[in-house]
Write a protein that holds these residues in place. Sequence first.
Motif, short mmCIF file in Angstrom:
data_model
loop_
_atom_site.label_atom_id
_atom_site.label_comp_id
_atom_site.label_asym_id
_atom_site.label_seq_id
_atom_site.Cartn_x
_atom_site.Cartn_y
_atom_site.Cartn_z
N ALA A 110 37.93 17.94 76.13
CA ALA A 110 38.42 18.69 74.98
C ALA A 110 39.28 17.81 74.11
CB ALA A 110 39.23 19.89 75.48
N SER A 111 39.15 17.98 72.81
CA SER A 111 39.98 17.23 71.88
C SER A 111 41.14 18.11 71.44
CB SER A 111 39.16 16.80 70.67
OG SER A 111 38.54 17.92 70.07
N PRO A 112 42.26 17.51 71.02
CA PRO A 112 43.42 18.30 70.60
C PRO A 112 43.05 19.28 69.50
CG PRO A 112 44.00 15.99 70.83
CD PRO A 112 42.50 16.07 70.94
N SER A 113 43.68 20.44 69.52
CA SER A 113 43.36 21.46 68.53
C SER A 113 44.59 22.29 68.23
CB SER A 113 42.25 22.36 69.06
OG SER A 113 42.12 23.52 68.29
N GLY A 114 44.59 22.90 67.07
CA GLY A 114 45.68 23.78 66.70
C GLY A 114 45.45 25.20 67.16
N ALA A 115 44.41 25.45 67.94
CA ALA A 115 44.10 26.80 68.40
C ALA A 115 45.18 27.30 69.34
CB ALA A 115 42.76 26.81 69.11
N PRO A 116 45.49 28.61 69.32
CA PRO A 116 46.49 29.15 70.23
C PRO A 116 46.04 29.03 71.68
CG PRO A 116 45.30 30.91 69.10
CD PRO A 116 44.91 29.63 68.44
N ALA A 117 46.98 29.09 72.62
CA ALA A 117 46.68 28.87 74.03
C ALA A 117 45.63 29.84 74.56
CB ALA A 117 47.96 28.99 74.86
N GLU A 118 45.65 31.11 74.06
CA GLU A 118 44.69 32.08 74.59
C GLU A 118 43.25 31.75 74.19
OE1 GLU A 118 46.65 34.06 70.92
OE2 GLU A 118 47.24 32.81 72.62
N ASP A 119 43.06 30.88 73.20
CA ASP A 119 41.73 30.45 72.81
C ASP A 119 41.28 29.21 73.59
OD1 ASP A 119 41.20 32.41 70.94
OD2 ASP A 119 42.14 31.32 69.31
N LYS A 120 42.13 28.74 74.51
CA LYS A 120 41.81 27.53 75.27
C LYS A 120 42.05 27.76 76.76
CE LYS A 120 44.55 24.87 72.84
NZ LYS A 120 45.21 23.63 72.35
N PRO A 121 41.27 28.63 77.41
CA PRO A 121 41.51 28.98 78.82
C PRO A 121 41.39 27.81 79.78
CG PRO A 121 39.40 29.81 78.09
CD PRO A 121 40.12 29.36 76.87
N ASP A 122 40.61 26.80 79.45
CA ASP A 122 40.46 25.61 80.29
C ASP A 122 40.86 24.35 79.54
OD1 ASP A 122 39.21 26.48 82.91
OD2 ASP A 122 37.91 27.47 81.48
N GLY A 123 41.71 24.52 78.54
CA GLY A 123 42.07 23.40 77.71
C GLY A 123 41.00 23.03 76.70
N VAL A 124 39.99 23.88 76.59
CA VAL A 124 38.88 23.66 75.67
C VAL A 124 38.97 24.68 74.54
CG1 VAL A 124 36.37 23.61 75.43
CG2 VAL A 124 37.43 22.81 77.54
N ASP A 125 38.86 24.22 73.33
CA ASP A 125 39.00 25.09 72.16
C ASP A 125 37.81 26.04 72.05
OD1 ASP A 125 39.65 26.28 69.78
OD2 ASP A 125 39.89 24.42 68.66
#
Length: 223
Positions: free
Chosen positions: A50-65
């Motif tokens: 996964a690359s860094p993203s500005g998505a909120p944490a709930e949109d990245k359950p496994d660190g993936v946007d």
Amino acid sequence: MKRRPLPVAAALAATAALLLTACGSGDDKSSDNDKIAGADQGAKTPKESASPSGAPAEDKPDGVDLSLPKDMNLVFDWDKPRDKNEAAAMDDAANFLRAIYRGVGKRTTKDAAVTTYATGNGLHYAQVQINEWIKGGWTADGTRRHYDATTRSAPNGKSVEVAFCADTSKFYGKEVKTGKILKTEPSAKDFGYYKIVMVKFPTGEGLWQASKVFVERGAEQCR
């Protein structure tokens, strides 16, 4: 991978103008015995991190946007099973679908979410669906609802079949170039019955990947 809380309802997209086709037989007989079709499909390491993203944490359950455009909405109207593995497999079946439509929105089959939540025939299925949207020049607008979900574990505990209905009657294709929404008349084809075989990723903490997908369009049990 560290698991993170999933949102109760999450965004995702599809179109009534594009019928999703199965990578497996539409006449799957897996319910007739103790084996799950595609259960022998092993999990593979995600090809991209996964690359860094500005998505909120709930949109990245496994660190993936898994964030999606605001006009793409996917609702999962189902209850989680009590079994821990089946609940995790159900969560990641939903994430698999989110990943597909994130790829549709991003116009690519190579997004990290796709390679995280899919493997084998499941990955092929995702790539085919995304490419069809890209070739058609479409994205999506509207709401897709998933409901009446059930789960069934294989005896070895390494795979779970997640089955559910989908209502796409309020999902519409949208032309990327013009922004025109391609509304369609409601029909029986708006209702589909899905079976997704999820396999446990051997080194991931609670990560499951879609290894096979079966789809029945116009399913009577979903209307």
